[in-house]
Design a protein around this motif. Structure first.
Motif, PDB file in Angstrom:
ATOM      1  N   GLU A 179       0.698  -1.328  -0.209  1.00 35.47           N
ATOM      2  CA  GLU A 179       0.146   0.018  -0.252  1.00 35.47           C
ATOM      3  C   GLU A 179       1.161   1.084   0.055  1.00 35.47           C
ATOM      4  N   LYS A 180       1.987   1.180   0.955  1.00 34.43           N
ATOM      5  CA  LYS A 180       2.727   2.364   0.879  1.00 34.43           C
ATOM      6  C   LYS A 180       3.465   2.841  -0.714  1.00 34.43           C
ATOM      7  N   VAL A 181       3.255   1.418  -1.182  1.00 30.12           N
ATOM      8  CA  VAL A 181       4.289   1.862  -2.561  1.00 30.12           C
ATOM      9  C   VAL A 181       3.484   1.869  -4.084  1.00 30.12           C
ATOM     10  N   ILE A 182       2.457   1.598  -3.226  1.00 26.60           N
ATOM     11  CA  ILE A 182       1.270   2.275  -4.033  1.00 26.60           C
ATOM     12  C   ILE A 182       0.858   3.739  -4.030  1.00 26.60           C
ATOM     13  N   ASP A 183       1.058   3.986  -2.379  1.00 30.03           N
ATOM     14  CA  ASP A 183       1.011   5.823  -2.757  1.00 30.03           C
ATOM     15  C   ASP A 183       1.608   6.596  -2.980  1.00 30.03           C
ATOM     16  N   LEU A 184       2.947   5.790  -3.079  1.00 28.04           N
ATOM     17  CA  LEU A 184       4.208   6.637  -3.678  1.00 28.04           C
ATOM     18  C   LEU A 184       4.341   6.886  -5.226  1.00 28.04           C
ATOM     19  N   LEU A 185       4.106   5.478  -6.021  1.00 28.85           N
ATOM     20  CA  LEU A 185       3.421   5.031  -7.557  1.00 28.85           C
ATOM     21  C   LEU A 185       2.719   6.187  -8.142  1.00 28.85           C
ATOM     22  N   PHE A 186       1.487   6.749  -7.469  1.00 26.37           N
ATOM     23  CA  PHE A 186       0.195   7.156  -7.192  1.00 26.37           C
ATOM     24  C   PHE A 186       0.601   9.358  -7.798  1.00 26.37           C
ATOM     25  N   ASN A 187       1.631   9.479  -6.355  1.00 29.62           N
ATOM     26  CA  ASN A 187       2.210  10.680  -6.005  1.00 29.62           C
ATOM     27  C   ASN A 187       2.984  11.118  -6.618  1.00 29.62           C
ATOM     28  N   LEU A 188       3.294  10.001  -7.375  1.00 28.20           N
ATOM     29  CA  LEU A 188       4.704  10.863  -8.538  1.00 28.20           C
ATOM     30  C   LEU A 188       4.304  10.438  -9.470  1.00 28.20           C
ATOM     31  N   ASN A 189       3.391  10.068  -9.805  1.00 29.17           N
ATOM     32  CA  ASN A 189       2.699  10.386 -11.044  1.00 29.17           C
ATOM     33  C   ASN A 189       1.208  11.050 -11.334  1.00 29.17           C
ATOM     34  N   LYS A 190       0.881  11.716  -9.921  1.00 28.97           N
ATOM     35  CA  LYS A 190       0.272  12.976 -10.046  1.00 28.97           C
ATOM     36  C   LYS A 190       1.263  13.761 -10.902  1.00 28.97           C
ATOM     37  N   GLU A 191       2.265  13.841  -9.951  1.00 33.31           N
ATOM     38  CA  GLU A 191       3.707  15.391  -9.305  1.00 33.31           C
ATOM     39  C   GLU A 191       3.966  14.881 -10.992  1.00 33.31           C
TER      40      GLU A 191
END
Length: 228
Positions: A179-191
């Motif tokens: 879940e933490k890795v996916i949060d990072l993935l989505f956050n970087l993707n949005k950025e």
């Protein structure tokens, strides 16, 4: 909206002895630039094969794929590799880090291969963003599975890709770490505004994307739908 990926009437078969097995049958869909999109289905449904074709890692038997405005069918293997280096990021289930390189070197290598002079600086910034600012000089064997996947996520964004393909990115991680890795993935993707395509059997993860494509037995069983 600009279509970054256009797939039409895709077919893929593999030979098994004297038999031919159709892995993908008449697959057609589009993905808009900046969209988050997931491909779901049971094991053996053709998800990973489809991702490989869309990313130019393999070639279809028939049909067409237009990626970033380029018809993949017309490219040589070397030309597809150049397109991937310039436009595509990857995150795999098994991390695929180079064991003899440090975390920083793993992230910086794609940039160095492109001749970037600021590869180390960008690598450090990305590792800091994924919470590994104190792990620059650690080798993969010195990192946990979650840390290795964070390095892989940082590497995937190092060439500022137009589109990022993630194949079961949490498959080798426990639920909390995943879940933490996916949060990072989505956050970087949005950025970064990158188009994100995730292959997964995890419906909860898929529902975080804007649209879902469902596969079964190599066929689309439901057209992409909005999850919002």
């Amino acid at each position: 909206m600009t279509k970054i990926l256009n797939v039409r009437n895709l077919e893929k078969t593999f030979s098994s002895g004297s038999k031919k097995i159709t892995v993908l049958h008449d697959i057609s869909f589009d993905i808009e630039a900046g969209e988050t999109f997931s491909i779901v289905g049971p094991s053996g449904s053709g998800k990973t094969t489809l991702l490989g074709l869309c990313a130019g890692l393999d070639q279809a038997d028939s049909g067409s794929i237009d990626l970033c405005g380029t018809q993949l069918n017309s490219l040589t293997e070397d030309e597809r590799a150049i397109l991937r280096n310039k436009n595509i990021g990857f995150v795999f289930q098994d991390f695929q880090l180079l064991p003899t390189l440090t975390a920083l070197e793993n992230v910086a290598v794609p940039l160095e291969l492109q001749g970037a002079k600021n590869a180390s600086k960008v690598g450090k910034e990305l590792l800091e963003k994924v919470g590994l600012g104190d792990r620059f000089h650690h080798y993969p064997s010195q990192l946990s599975g979650g840390e290795q996947q964070r390095v892989a996520v940082a590497r995937a964004f190092s060439n500022t890709p137009s589109i990022l393909f993630a194949d079961e990115p949490t498959g080798n991680l426990d639920a909390e770490t995943g879940e933490k890795v996916i949060d990072l993935l989505f956050n970087l993707n949005k950025e970064s505004g990158t188009t994100l395509v995730i292959v997964t059997h995890d419906l909860e993860l898929a529902q975080r994307t804007q649209r879902i494509l469902r596969l079964k037995g190599g066929k689309i069983i439901e057209n992409p739908i909005d999850t919002l």
